[in-house]
Design a protein around this motif. Structure first.
Motif, mmCIF file in Angstrom:
data_model
loop_
_atom_site.group_PDB
_atom_site.id
_atom_site.type_symbol
_atom_site.label_atom_id
_atom_site.label_comp_id
_atom_site.label_asym_id
_atom_site.label_seq_id
_atom_site.Cartn_x
_atom_site.Cartn_y
_atom_site.Cartn_z
ATOM 1 N N ALA A 64 -14.536 4.878 -10.093
ATOM 2 C CA ALA A 64 -14.635 4.525 -8.675
ATOM 3 C C ALA A 64 -13.418 3.717 -8.242
ATOM 4 O O ALA A 64 -12.850 3.956 -7.170
ATOM 5 C CB ALA A 64 -15.914 3.740 -8.418
ATOM 6 N N PHE A 65 -13.017 2.746 -9.068
ATOM 7 C CA PHE A 65 -11.812 1.978 -8.748
ATOM 8 C C PHE A 65 -10.596 2.887 -8.689
ATOM 9 O O PHE A 65 -9.791 2.816 -7.751
ATOM 10 C CB PHE A 65 -11.577 0.872 -9.781
ATOM 11 N N LEU A 66 -10.476 3.744 -9.698
ATOM 12 C CA LEU A 66 -9.303 4.615 -9.772
ATOM 13 C C LEU A 66 -9.220 5.544 -8.573
ATOM 14 O O LEU A 66 -8.151 5.724 -7.987
ATOM 15 C CB LEU A 66 -9.353 5.412 -11.076
ATOM 16 N N SER A 67 -10.343 6.114 -8.165
ATOM 17 C CA SER A 67 -10.309 7.037 -7.024
ATOM 18 C C SER A 67 -10.005 6.298 -5.718
ATOM 19 O O SER A 67 -9.236 6.794 -4.887
ATOM 20 C CB SER A 67 -11.631 7.796 -6.920
ATOM 21 N N GLY A 68 -10.596 5.126 -5.525
ATOM 22 C CA GLY A 68 -10.336 4.369 -4.297
ATOM 23 C C GLY A 68 -8.900 3.891 -4.214
ATOM 24 O O GLY A 68 -8.255 3.971 -3.164
ATOM 25 N N PHE A 69 -8.375 3.392 -5.323
ATOM 26 C CA PHE A 69 -7.003 2.895 -5.335
ATOM 27 C C PHE A 69 -6.010 4.041 -5.144
ATOM 28 O O PHE A 69 -5.053 3.923 -4.376
ATOM 29 C CB PHE A 69 -6.728 2.157 -6.649
ATOM 30 N N CYS A 70 -6.249 5.160 -5.829
ATOM 31 C CA CYS A 70 -5.346 6.315 -5.673
ATOM 32 C C CYS A 70 -5.412 6.891 -4.265
ATOM 33 O O CYS A 70 -4.401 7.372 -3.738
ATOM 34 C CB CYS A 70 -5.675 7.384 -6.709
ATOM 35 N N ALA A 71 -6.588 6.848 -3.640
ATOM 36 C CA ALA A 71 -6.706 7.326 -2.256
ATOM 37 C C ALA A 71 -5.884 6.448 -1.315
ATOM 38 O O ALA A 71 -5.199 6.953 -0.413
ATOM 39 C CB ALA A 71 -8.164 7.348 -1.826
ATOM 40 N N ALA A 72 -5.922 5.135 -1.527
ATOM 41 C CA ALA A 72 -5.140 4.228 -0.672
ATOM 42 C C ALA A 72 -3.644 4.445 -0.879
ATOM 43 O O ALA A 72 -2.873 4.496 0.087
ATOM 44 C CB ALA A 72 -5.512 2.778 -0.966
ATOM 45 N N VAL A 73 -3.225 4.594 -2.123
ATOM 46 C CA VAL A 73 -1.803 4.816 -2.412
ATOM 47 C C VAL A 73 -1.343 6.163 -1.853
ATOM 48 O O VAL A 73 -0.270 6.269 -1.240
ATOM 49 C CB VAL A 73 -1.530 4.723 -3.932
ATOM 50 N N GLY A 74 -2.160 7.188 -2.041
ATOM 51 C CA GLY A 74 -1.801 8.514 -1.528
ATOM 52 C C GLY A 74 -1.705 8.540 -0.014
ATOM 53 O O GLY A 74 -0.778 9.132 0.554
ATOM 54 N N GLN A 75 -2.646 7.898 0.658
ATOM 55 C CA GLN A 75 -2.597 7.843 2.123
ATOM 56 C C GLN A 75 -1.382 7.058 2.594
ATOM 57 O O GLN A 75 -0.758 7.399 3.599
ATOM 58 C CB GLN A 75 -3.883 7.216 2.668
ATOM 59 N N VAL A 91 1.522 6.893 1.048
ATOM 60 C CA VAL A 91 2.696 7.760 0.857
ATOM 61 C C VAL A 91 2.761 8.818 1.956
ATOM 62 O O VAL A 91 3.834 9.089 2.513
ATOM 63 C CB VAL A 91 2.661 8.405 -0.549
ATOM 64 N N LEU A 92 1.631 9.424 2.285
ATOM 65 C CA LEU A 92 1.623 10.434 3.348
ATOM 66 C C LEU A 92 1.979 9.828 4.707
ATOM 67 O O LEU A 92 2.695 10.441 5.505
ATOM 68 C CB LEU A 92 0.260 11.115 3.413
ATOM 69 N N THR A 93 1.487 8.635 4.976
ATOM 70 C CA THR A 93 1.815 7.968 6.239
ATOM 71 C C THR A 93 3.289 7.582 6.290
ATOM 72 O O THR A 93 3.928 7.679 7.345
ATOM 73 C CB THR A 93 0.927 6.724 6.429
ATOM 74 N N ASP A 117 3.004 1.700 11.250
ATOM 75 C CA ASP A 117 3.288 0.541 10.405
ATOM 76 C C ASP A 117 2.046 -0.324 10.208
ATOM 77 O O ASP A 117 1.786 -0.814 9.108
ATOM 78 C CB ASP A 117 4.417 -0.286 11.004
ATOM 79 N N ALA A 118 1.269 -0.505 11.274
ATOM 80 C CA ALA A 118 0.040 -1.295 11.166
ATOM 81 C C ALA A 118 -0.959 -0.616 10.220
ATOM 82 O O ALA A 118 -1.614 -1.283 9.409
ATOM 83 C CB ALA A 118 -0.584 -1.491 12.546
ATOM 84 N N PHE A 119 -1.048 0.697 10.301
ATOM 85 C CA PHE A 119 -1.940 1.434 9.392
ATOM 86 C C PHE A 119 -1.463 1.311 7.951
ATOM 87 O O PHE A 119 -2.275 1.165 7.027
ATOM 88 C CB PHE A 119 -2.030 2.898 9.823
ATOM 89 N N MET A 120 -0.155 1.324 7.742
ATOM 90 C CA MET A 120 0.380 1.167 6.388
ATOM 91 C C MET A 120 0.099 -0.236 5.843
ATOM 92 O O MET A 120 -0.204 -0.391 4.652
ATOM 93 C CB MET A 120 1.871 1.486 6.378
ATOM 94 N N VAL A 121 0.166 -1.245 6.689
ATOM 95 C CA VAL A 121 -0.178 -2.611 6.256
ATOM 96 C C VAL A 121 -1.653 -2.677 5.888
ATOM 97 O O VAL A 121 -2.032 -3.298 4.890
ATOM 98 C CB VAL A 121 0.183 -3.633 7.357
ATOM 99 N N PHE A 122 -2.503 -2.023 6.666
ATOM 100 C CA PHE A 122 -3.931 -1.968 6.348
ATOM 101 C C PHE A 122 -4.154 -1.299 4.996
ATOM 102 O O PHE A 122 -4.971 -1.771 4.193
ATOM 103 C CB PHE A 122 -4.689 -1.225 7.451
ATOM 104 N N LEU A 123 -3.453 -0.206 4.722
ATOM 105 C CA LEU A 123 -3.607 0.477 3.435
ATOM 106 C C LEU A 123 -3.136 -0.407 2.284
ATOM 107 O O LEU A 123 -3.751 -0.401 1.206
ATOM 108 C CB LEU A 123 -2.838 1.797 3.444
#
Length: 135
Positions: free
Chosen positions: A77-88, A90-92, A50-56
């Motif tokens: 760059a914005f799109l890749s960083g934002f999509c990486a955070a959203v994807g991580q 969802v996986l978490t 949960d703490a990691f999800m709050v960080f994301l």
């Protein structure tokens, strides 16, 4: 020497179980009750997820805010960083659902892939609906 006599504890200090909220509780009391229940009933592993999800969420919000305020010149760059955070995130969230102790009750619905789709090998044997500790 006779034992010391103390006054009986007041009714406000008696602990007869979990606090019960009334129908006219304030939002602060409800939030505090939910937080206390979360702290007492949630495992430390789930709290870490949960703490990691709050960080994301924080990372995604900062990237979005930067894009709005400073402009989006390197939009890729914005799109890749934002999509990486959203994807991580969802996986978490998926990992949290699989490892949550609430899901081990066996009350979940059967899979649509057949009656044997929910069997997972654990310690050499098979247990219905179980998730291995390593997972």
């Amino acid at each position: 020497m006779p034992p010391k006599r103390t006054q009986p504890p007041s009714s406000s200090s008696l602990s007869s179980g979990p606090a019960v909220l009334s129908s006219n509780s304030s939002i602060y009391q409800i939030a505090q009750h939910i937080w206390q229940q979360y702290l007492t009933t949630t495992s430390q592993r789930t709290m870490m997820l949960d703490a990691f999800m709050v960080f994301l969420l924080f990372v995604g919000a900062v990237q979005f805010l930067y894009c709005v305020l400073a402009g989006n010149y390197p939009f890729n760059a914005f799109l890749s960083g934002f999509c990486a955070a959203v994807g991580q995130f969802v996986l978490t969230a998926s990992l949290r659902m699989q490892t949550s102790s609430d899901q081990k009750g066996g009350n979940s619905k059967p899979s649509s892939k057949g009656k044997n789709a929910r069997f997972v090998a654990v310690g050499g044997g098979e247990e219905q609906g179980a998730v291995s500790h390593e997972r």
